[in-house]
Scaffold this motif. Structure first.
Motif, PDB file in Angstrom:
ATOM      1  N   ARG A  31      71.751  29.393  11.619  1.00  0.00           N
ATOM      2  CA  ARG A  31      72.539  29.387  10.319  1.00  0.00           C
ATOM      3  C   ARG A  31      72.315  30.486   9.579  1.00  0.00           C
ATOM      4  NH1 ARG A  31      74.837  26.814  13.648  1.00  0.00           N
ATOM      5  NH2 ARG A  31      75.600  24.710  13.158  1.00  0.00           N
ATOM      6  N   ALA A  48      79.924  33.969  13.544  1.00  0.00           N
ATOM      7  CA  ALA A  48      80.903  33.066  12.779  1.00  0.00           C
ATOM      8  C   ALA A  48      80.184  31.861  12.389  1.00  0.00           C
ATOM      9  CB  ALA A  48      82.021  32.501  13.643  1.00  0.00           C
ATOM     10  N   GLN A  49      79.180  31.325  12.848  1.00  0.00           N
ATOM     11  CA  GLN A  49      78.386  30.194  12.335  1.00  0.00           C
ATOM     12  C   GLN A  49      77.320  30.478  11.308  1.00  0.00           C
ATOM     13  OE1 GLN A  49      77.077  29.107  16.307  1.00  0.00           O
ATOM     14  NE2 GLN A  49      74.911  29.615  15.811  1.00  0.00           N
ATOM     15  N   THR A  51      75.613  30.716   7.923  1.00  0.00           N
ATOM     16  CA  THR A  51      75.818  30.536   6.485  1.00  0.00           C
ATOM     17  C   THR A  51      75.080  31.435   5.533  1.00  0.00           C
ATOM     18  OG1 THR A  51      74.043  28.945   6.396  1.00  0.00           O
ATOM     19  CG2 THR A  51      76.488  28.354   6.994  1.00  0.00           C
ATOM     20  N   THR A  70      81.330  37.239   9.914  1.00  0.00           N
ATOM     21  CA  THR A  70      80.752  36.164   9.285  1.00  0.00           C
ATOM     22  C   THR A  70      81.210  35.531   8.170  1.00  0.00           C
ATOM     23  OG1 THR A  70      79.346  37.597   7.666  1.00  0.00           O
ATOM     24  CG2 THR A  70      78.337  37.095   9.825  1.00  0.00           C
ATOM     25  N   SER A  71      82.500  36.108   7.749  1.00  0.00           N
ATOM     26  CA  SER A  71      83.201  35.704   6.408  1.00  0.00           C
ATOM     27  C   SER A  71      83.740  34.358   6.429  1.00  0.00           C
ATOM     28  CB  SER A  71      84.550  36.697   6.304  1.00  0.00           C
ATOM     29  OG  SER A  71      85.307  36.436   7.416  1.00  0.00           O
ATOM     30  N   SER A  72      83.979  33.715   7.343  1.00  0.00           N
ATOM     31  CA  SER A  72      84.557  32.338   7.092  1.00  0.00           C
ATOM     32  C   SER A  72      83.482  31.201   6.580  1.00  0.00           C
ATOM     33  CB  SER A  72      85.174  31.960   8.561  1.00  0.00           C
ATOM     34  OG  SER A  72      84.069  31.780   9.528  1.00  0.00           O
ATOM     35  N   ASN A  73      82.255  31.272   7.103  1.00  0.00           N
ATOM     36  CA  ASN A  73      81.115  30.316   6.654  1.00  0.00           C
ATOM     37  C   ASN A  73      80.183  30.957   5.962  1.00  0.00           C
ATOM     38  OD1 ASN A  73      82.328  28.072   8.020  1.00  0.00           O
ATOM     39  ND2 ASN A  73      81.634  29.242  10.108  1.00  0.00           N
ATOM     40  N   LEU A  74      80.053  31.991   5.663  1.00  0.00           N
ATOM     41  CA  LEU A  74      78.996  32.718   4.828  1.00  0.00           C
ATOM     42  C   LEU A  74      78.832  32.041   3.324  1.00  0.00           C
ATOM     43  CD1 LEU A  74      76.770  34.599   5.709  1.00  0.00           C
ATOM     44  CD2 LEU A  74      78.111  36.523   4.467  1.00  0.00           C
ATOM     45  N   LEU A  75      77.821  31.452   2.945  1.00  0.00           N
ATOM     46  CA  LEU A  75      77.534  31.040   1.640  1.00  0.00           C
ATOM     47  C   LEU A  75      76.606  31.899   0.941  1.00  0.00           C
ATOM     48  CD1 LEU A  75      76.802  27.238   2.592  1.00  0.00           C
ATOM     49  CD2 LEU A  75      78.855  28.324   1.991  1.00  0.00           C
ATOM     50  N   ARG A  98      83.831  31.541   0.765  1.00  0.00           N
ATOM     51  CA  ARG A  98      82.934  30.545   0.627  1.00  0.00           C
ATOM     52  C   ARG A  98      81.631  30.879   0.123  1.00  0.00           C
ATOM     53  NH1 ARG A  98      81.925  26.720   5.446  1.00  0.00           N
ATOM     54  NH2 ARG A  98      81.345  25.480   3.762  1.00  0.00           N
TER      55      ARG A  98
END
Length: 136
Positions: A31, A48-49, A51, A70-75, A98
């Motif tokens: 992560r 993609a996974q 964060t 990485t854009s979809s899950n990156l915090l 996110r």
């Protein structure tokens, strides 16, 4: 490496890429990564996974490529950017829906980042922003 959750990888100061790239696709629990120097261009990850991602001393072409993956899950994201004397293409919109915290640092003070960092970060969930004074 099915239980690996955090990876910190630094690949020296030499610009020649190794013959074999490092592959961590089987790290299903990964992560968080910290990639330094030439590591981003020589590692394969399940992007993609992720964060949390820290890229230290990276060029614009590298961070653009990785942020797209990485854009979809990156915090959380921290970028230490190396600026070059020439412009690298048109500015890009980088949507990180996110992302809660963003840190931007100047990896070198040789070139004026205000002239180089023309990309637009679209970060609707952002709660924390840290930027180097050189960006202001």
């Amino acid at each position: 490496m099915p239980w690996l959750r955090h990876l910190h990888l630094s690949l020296g100061d030499h610009p020649v890429s190794p013959v074999v790239a490092y592959n961590f696709h089987e790290a299903l629990q990964l992560r968080s990564v910290v990639l330094e120097k030439f590591a981003p261009s020589n590692v394969e990850l399940p992007w993609a996974q992720l964060t949390s991602m820290t890229l230290s001393d990276v060029y614009r072409s590298e961070y653009l490529r990785l942020l797209r993956q990485t854009s979809s899950n990156l915090l959380h994201c921290a970028l230490s950017i190396i600026f070059e004397s020439y412009e690298e293409g048109d500015p890009c919109d980088i949507a990180l829906p996110r992302l809660e915290s963003l840190t931007l640092k100047d990896g070198n003070s040789k070139w004026a980042p205000t002239q180089q960092l023309r990309d637009v970060f679209i970060v609707p969930a952002l709660r924390s922003l840290r930027i180097s004074e050189s960006f202001l």
